[in-house]
Design an enzyme around this catalytic site. Structure first.
Site, PDB file in Angstrom:
ATOM      1  N   TYR A 256     -19.280 -12.642 -13.135  1.00 50.76           N
ATOM      2  CA  TYR A 256     -17.926 -12.434 -12.637  1.00 50.76           C
ATOM      3  C   TYR A 256     -17.248 -11.334 -13.446  1.00 50.76           C
ATOM      4  CZ  TYR A 256     -19.143 -16.449  -9.876  1.00 50.76           C
ATOM      5  OH  TYR A 256     -19.792 -17.276  -8.996  1.00 50.76           O
TER       6      TYR A 256
ATOM      7  N   GLY B 245     -29.620 -26.808 -18.433  1.00 53.27           N
ATOM      8  CA  GLY B 245     -30.952 -27.386 -18.503  1.00 53.27           C
ATOM      9  C   GLY B 245     -31.009 -28.818 -18.974  1.00 53.27           C
TER      10      GLY B 245
ATOM     11  N   LEU C 221     -17.841 -26.727 -12.559  1.00 49.49           N
ATOM     12  CA  LEU C 221     -18.663 -26.876 -11.358  1.00 49.49           C
ATOM     13  C   LEU C 221     -17.814 -26.566 -10.132  1.00 49.49           C
ATOM     14  CD1 LEU C 221     -20.149 -30.294 -12.434  1.00 49.49           C
ATOM     15  CD2 LEU C 221     -21.554 -28.264 -12.056  1.00 49.49           C
TER      16      LEU C 221
ATOM     17  N   ALA D 220     -14.053 -23.443 -11.967  1.00 52.06           N
ATOM     18  CA  ALA D 220     -13.411 -22.139 -12.100  1.00 52.06           C
ATOM     19  C   ALA D 220     -12.226 -22.046 -11.151  1.00 52.06           C
ATOM     20  CB  ALA D 220     -14.411 -21.030 -11.808  1.00 52.06           C
TER      21      ALA D 220
ATOM     22  N   ALA E 287     -18.627 -15.184 -17.837  1.00 51.99           N
ATOM     23  CA  ALA E 287     -20.056 -15.459 -17.652  1.00 51.99           C
ATOM     24  C   ALA E 287     -20.441 -15.319 -16.187  1.00 51.99           C
ATOM     25  CB  ALA E 287     -20.370 -16.877 -18.144  1.00 51.99           C
TER      26      ALA E 287
END
Length: 363
Positions: A176, A297, A25, A58, A173
C-alpha cells in the site's frame, strides 16, 4: 500456563496480560458509506480479552485513500461514532485496541475514488484488480501532495482517539501507499523521496512524526512487511531499507507503542507457509528495543508462536486463526482444539463466517 506467551508486558500506556494479538484483517463488514456496523462491534467484542491487544482491520484515512466498498473509514463523524461502539465494547472487557490507518495508493481504482490513483512513481501493479480489470497506472505524488497526506494521517489519528482507540497502527506494509515508497520496485523517484533508503523511508517517517506530534508516541505504532511480495513489492536490499527505518525510529521515537513486522514466511493468500524461508526478522528485533509484534504463519504452526515468544519476548500476531476462534487466547492457554476457518466467507458482507464461529465448550 507459565510461558512467555502468557507473561504480562508493558505496551504504551497499558499493561498487557498476555502476548497474543489480533492483527489487521480486512473483512468488508462496514456500511456502504464506510461506517462501522453493529456486526463489527460484535466481532471485536467476541475477540476481546482482559489485557489483550486487538488491532483493527485497515481503515481509510480519507475517501480518496482507496475506498474499497464496505471497508471502514475514520474521516467523518458518523464513522467516529460507529467505531466508538467498537471501542466501548472492547474496553468493557479490559481489552486494548488500536486502529490501523490505511492509504492504498496505486491499488485504488479511479471508479472508487473519483480520480487517478497515486503512488511513489507512475508504475502500475501487474495483472488485474478486484474487478478483473487491468490495474490502473498511477501518477506520482508531488511533494506538496505528500505533505498533505501526512496531515491526513495526523487528522485520522486524532479522529481515532476521539473514537476511543488506545492508539493507531500506521499501515506501511503489503504494497500500500507507504510501502510503495519503501520498495525499489515501485519507487524510481529522483527527489528527496526516492533513491537512498533514507529518502525512500522519508514519507513513512514523516507520517510517524506527525502522528506522534498529534497523539503521543505511546499511542503510535507502525507495521512493515519487508518480504511480502504482494502487489509486486520487491526491494533490492530489504535488510538495509527496513534496518534503516527501524534504527531511525529507535533513535527518534524509542517510546512508540510497538513496531509490527510480518514474518518472511507469511503468505495471506495461501493456506500454508514457507517452512524453509531463509530470511529473518532477527536483525530488526535486535535494533528495536521496545515492544515488537511478529505476525505471519502462526496459524499453521501454533507451536512456533510459543517458541518465538519464548525466544524473543515478542507479541505474537494471529490473523486467520483468530477469525475462526473468537476465544483463541483461551484455546491456546488450555491446549483446546481449534476451529478451522472458511476462506469463502472472508470477504462477504454477512454475519456468516464473521460472528458465528463457535466458542469452545467443555464436554
Amino acid at each position: 500456563m507459565n510461558t512467555a506467551l502468557f507473561t504480562p508486558m508493558r505496551l504504551g500506556h497499558h499493561e498487557l496480560k498476555h502476548r497474543i494479538a489480533l492483527v489487521p484483517l480486512t473483512r468488508f463488514r462496514a456500511s456502504e458509506t464506510a461506517v462501522p456496523t453493529d456486526l463489527q462491534a460484535e466481532y471485536y467484542d467476541q475477540r476481546a480479552t482482559d489485557g489483550g491487544l486487538l488491532i483493527t482491520e485497515a481503515t481509510f484515512i480519507t475517501h480518496k485513500a482507496g475506498s474499497y466498498p464496505r471497508a471502514p473509514g475514520i474521516y467523518n463523524q458518523e464513522q467516529i461514532n460507529g467505531w466508538k461502539k467498537v471501542t466501548d465494547k472492547v474496553h468493557a472487557k479490559g481489552g486494548v485496541i488500536f486502529l490501523q490507518l490505511w492509504h492504498i495508493g496505486r491499488a485504488a481504482m479511479a471508479a472508487n475514488i473519483g480520480e487517478q490513483p497515486v503512488s511513489a512513481s507512475d508504475i502500475a501493479i501487474k495483472g488485474v484488480n478486484l474487478l478483473g480489470l487491468p490495474q490502473e497506472k498511477p501518477r506520482a505524488l508531488t511533494i506538496p501532495e505528500i505533505k498533505e497526506i501526512v496531515q491526513q494521517y495526523r487528522q485520522a489519528a486524532l479522529n481515532a482517539v476521539e473514537a476511543g482507540f488506545d492508539g493507531v497502527e500506521i499501515h506501511s506494509a503489503n504494497g500500500y501507499l507507504l510501502d510503495q515508497f519503501l520498495n525499489t520496485s515501485s519507487n524510481n523517484r529522483t527527489d528527496i523521496y526516492g533513491g537512498s533508503a533514507e529518502n525512500r523511508t522519508r514519507f513513512a517517517r514523516e507520517v510517524v512524526d506527525a502522528v506522534v506530534d498529534a497523539i503521543g508516541a505511546e499511542r503510535t505504532a507502525i507495521r512493515f512487511s519487508p518480504w511480502s511480495g504482494f502487489q509486486d513489492m520487491e526491494d533490492a536490499k530489504p535488510y538495509e531499507t527496513w534496518g534503516y527505518i527501524t534504527q531511525a525510529l529507535q533513535d527518534k521515537h524509542s517510546n512508540l507503542a510497538y513496531v509490527h513486522f510480518i514474518e518472511p514466511r507469511a503468505d495471506f493468500q495461501a493456506d500454508s507457509y514457507d517452512e524453509k524461508q531463509a530470511d529473518t526478522l532477527d536483525p530488526f528485533r535486535k535494533i528495536w528495543k521496545g515492544p515488537f509484534i511478529s505476525a505471519g504463519g502462526y496459524t499453521y504452526n501454533t507451536q512456533a508462536a510459543f517458541d518465538v515468544a519464548e525466544k524473543t519476548g515478542n507479541i505474537i500476531g494471529f490473523g486467520r486463526l483468530f477469525i475462526s476462534n473468537p476465544d483463541l487466547v483461551e484455546r491456546l492457554r488450555n491446549g483446546w482444539p481449534l476451529n478451522k476457518y472458511d476462506r469463502n466467507t472472508f470477504y462477504t458482507n454477512e454475519a456468516s463466517g464473521y460472528i458465528d464461529y463457535p466458542f469452545y465448550k467443555k464436554d
